[in-house]
Design a protein around this motif. Structure first.
Motif, PDB file in Angstrom:
ATOM      1  N   MET A   1       0.837  -1.166   0.000  1.00 30.75           N
ATOM      2  CA  MET A   1       0.000   0.000   0.000  1.00 30.75           C
ATOM      3  C   MET A   1       0.886   1.233   0.000  1.00 30.75           C
ATOM      4  O   MET A   1       1.907   1.264   0.670  1.00 30.75           O
ATOM      5  CB  MET A   1      -0.907   0.006   1.233  1.00 30.75           C
ATOM      6  CG  MET A   1      -1.738   1.268   1.297  1.00 30.75           C
ATOM      7  SD  MET A   1      -2.832   1.371   2.710  1.00 30.75           S
ATOM      8  CE  MET A   1      -3.956   0.069   2.327  1.00 30.75           C
ATOM      9  N   ALA A   2       0.484   2.223  -0.762  1.00 34.30           N
ATOM     10  CA  ALA A   2       1.184   3.510  -0.795  1.00 34.30           C
ATOM     11  C   ALA A   2       0.233   4.576  -0.263  1.00 34.30           C
ATOM     12  O   ALA A   2      -0.890   4.707  -0.744  1.00 34.30           O
ATOM     13  CB  ALA A   2       1.613   3.847  -2.213  1.00 34.30           C
ATOM     14  N   VAL A   3       0.687   5.321   0.727  1.00 34.19           N
ATOM     15  CA  VAL A   3      -0.106   6.406   1.302  1.00 34.19           C
ATOM     16  C   VAL A   3       0.587   7.702   0.933  1.00 34.19           C
ATOM     17  O   VAL A   3       1.760   7.882   1.213  1.00 34.19           O
ATOM     18  CB  VAL A   3      -0.216   6.271   2.835  1.00 34.19           C
ATOM     19  CG1 VAL A   3      -1.022   7.413   3.422  1.00 34.19           C
ATOM     20  CG2 VAL A   3      -0.822   4.924   3.220  1.00 34.19           C
ATOM     21  N   HIS A  33      -1.667  -0.562  -3.786  1.00 35.48           N
ATOM     22  CA  HIS A  33      -2.940   0.136  -3.608  1.00 35.48           C
ATOM     23  C   HIS A  33      -2.589   1.537  -3.112  1.00 35.48           C
ATOM     24  O   HIS A  33      -1.808   1.673  -2.169  1.00 35.48           O
ATOM     25  CB  HIS A  33      -3.797  -0.622  -2.588  1.00 35.48           C
ATOM     26  CG  HIS A  33      -5.105   0.011  -2.310  1.00 35.48           C
ATOM     27  ND1 HIS A  33      -6.158  -0.055  -3.192  1.00 35.48           N
ATOM     28  CD2 HIS A  33      -5.539   0.720  -1.254  1.00 35.48           C
ATOM     29  CE1 HIS A  33      -7.186   0.596  -2.677  1.00 35.48           C
ATOM     30  NE2 HIS A  33      -6.839   1.073  -1.504  1.00 35.48           N
ATOM     31  N   VAL A  34      -3.121   2.582  -3.733  1.00 30.95           N
ATOM     32  CA  VAL A  34      -2.751   3.960  -3.406  1.00 30.95           C
ATOM     33  C   VAL A  34      -3.922   4.676  -2.752  1.00 30.95           C
ATOM     34  O   VAL A  34      -5.047   4.636  -3.254  1.00 30.95           O
ATOM     35  CB  VAL A  34      -2.320   4.726  -4.681  1.00 30.95           C
ATOM     36  CG1 VAL A  34      -1.941   6.163  -4.350  1.00 30.95           C
ATOM     37  CG2 VAL A  34      -1.165   4.012  -5.369  1.00 30.95           C
ATOM     38  N   GLU A  47      -5.588  10.831  13.859  1.00 30.67           N
ATOM     39  CA  GLU A  47      -6.333   9.635  14.275  1.00 30.67           C
ATOM     40  C   GLU A  47      -7.282   9.173  13.165  1.00 30.67           C
ATOM     41  O   GLU A  47      -7.386   7.980  12.880  1.00 30.67           O
ATOM     42  CB  GLU A  47      -7.116   9.913  15.558  1.00 30.67           C
ATOM     43  CG  GLU A  47      -7.765   8.671  16.127  1.00 30.67           C
ATOM     44  CD  GLU A  47      -8.375   8.920  17.488  1.00 30.67           C
ATOM     45  OE1 GLU A  47      -9.428   8.317  17.753  1.00 30.67           O
ATOM     46  OE2 GLU A  47      -7.795   9.691  18.281  1.00 30.67           O
ATOM     47  N   GLY A  48      -7.952  10.117  12.514  1.00 32.39           N
ATOM     48  CA  GLY A  48      -8.843   9.772  11.409  1.00 32.39           C
ATOM     49  C   GLY A  48      -8.085   9.202  10.218  1.00 32.39           C
ATOM     50  O   GLY A  48      -8.544   8.256   9.574  1.00 32.39           O
ATOM     51  N   ALA A  52      -8.445   5.448   8.705  1.00 30.57           N
ATOM     52  CA  ALA A  52      -8.716   5.195   7.289  1.00 30.57           C
ATOM     53  C   ALA A  52      -7.677   4.249   6.692  1.00 30.57           C
ATOM     54  O   ALA A  52      -8.016   3.350   5.915  1.00 30.57           O
ATOM     55  CB  ALA A  52      -8.746   6.507   6.513  1.00 30.57           C
ATOM     56  N   VAL A  53      -6.401   4.441   7.049  1.00 28.58           N
ATOM     57  CA  VAL A  53      -5.341   3.559   6.553  1.00 28.58           C
ATOM     58  C   VAL A  53      -5.587   2.128   7.032  1.00 28.58           C
ATOM     59  O   VAL A  53      -5.504   1.174   6.248  1.00 28.58           O
ATOM     60  CB  VAL A  53      -3.945   4.058   6.978  1.00 28.58           C
ATOM     61  CG1 VAL A  53      -2.871   3.008   6.688  1.00 28.58           C
ATOM     62  CG2 VAL A  53      -3.606   5.366   6.281  1.00 28.58           C
ATOM     63  N   LEU A  54      -5.913   1.965   8.302  1.00 28.30           N
ATOM     64  CA  LEU A  54      -6.191   0.621   8.831  1.00 28.30           C
ATOM     65  C   LEU A  54      -7.395  -0.003   8.135  1.00 28.30           C
ATOM     66  O   LEU A  54      -7.399  -1.201   7.836  1.00 28.30           O
ATOM     67  CB  LEU A  54      -6.409   0.677  10.336  1.00 28.30           C
ATOM     68  CG  LEU A  54      -5.159   0.968  11.165  1.00 28.30           C
ATOM     69  CD1 LEU A  54      -5.518   1.136  12.641  1.00 28.30           C
ATOM     70  CD2 LEU A  54      -4.124  -0.134  10.995  1.00 28.30           C
ATOM     71  N   GLY A  55      -8.420   0.805   7.866  1.00 28.95           N
ATOM     72  CA  GLY A  55      -9.588   0.299   7.140  1.00 28.95           C
ATOM     73  C   GLY A  55      -9.230  -0.164   5.744  1.00 28.95           C
ATOM     74  O   GLY A  55      -9.696  -1.207   5.284  1.00 28.95           O
ATOM     75  N   GLU A  56      -8.398   0.610   5.056  1.00 25.56           N
ATOM     76  CA  GLU A  56      -7.951   0.217   3.718  1.00 25.56           C
ATOM     77  C   GLU A  56      -7.118  -1.059   3.768  1.00 25.56           C
ATOM     78  O   GLU A  56      -7.267  -1.932   2.928  1.00 25.56           O
ATOM     79  CB  GLU A  56      -7.143   1.342   3.065  1.00 25.56           C
ATOM     80  CG  GLU A  56      -7.967   2.521   2.643  1.00 25.56           C
ATOM     81  CD  GLU A  56      -8.859   2.236   1.448  1.00 25.56           C
ATOM     82  OE1 GLU A  56      -8.473   1.454   0.562  1.00 25.56           O
ATOM     83  OE2 GLU A  56      -9.952   2.822   1.404  1.00 25.56           O
TER      84      GLU A  56
END
Length: 76
Positions: A1-3, A33-34, A47-48, A52-56
């Motif tokens: 994953m790329a953030v 996944h970006v 925190e949000g 979101a990253v953990l959800g992805e």
């Protein structure tokens, strides 16, 4: 994953879309996944963003193992 993070929500939509496409092409070609966040979200709502990253991460299917794994230590 790329953030990744975007610098300004004020940039023109056309410029932003072409830049996003350019920045997405290489990682997607390598099966990443970006996901993107605005700078102010990262600074003001960490925190949000982390949520979101953990959800992805939970929703992205893991890639299959490499058909050419690295050799055991000492054998390469």
């Amino acid at each position: 994953m790329a953030v990744t993070r975007r610098t300004s929500p004020n940039a023109s939509k056309l410029r932003r879309n072409s830049t996003d496409a350019d920045r997405t092409a290489f990682p997607k070609a390598k099966n990443f996944h970006v996901i993107r966040f605005w700078n102010n979200d990262v600074l003001m709502n960490m925190e949000g963003v982390l949520s979101a990253v953990l959800g992805e991460l939970a929703s992205v299917q893991a890639a299959p193992p490499s058909p050419n794994p690295l050799p055991p230590a000492g054998e390469g």
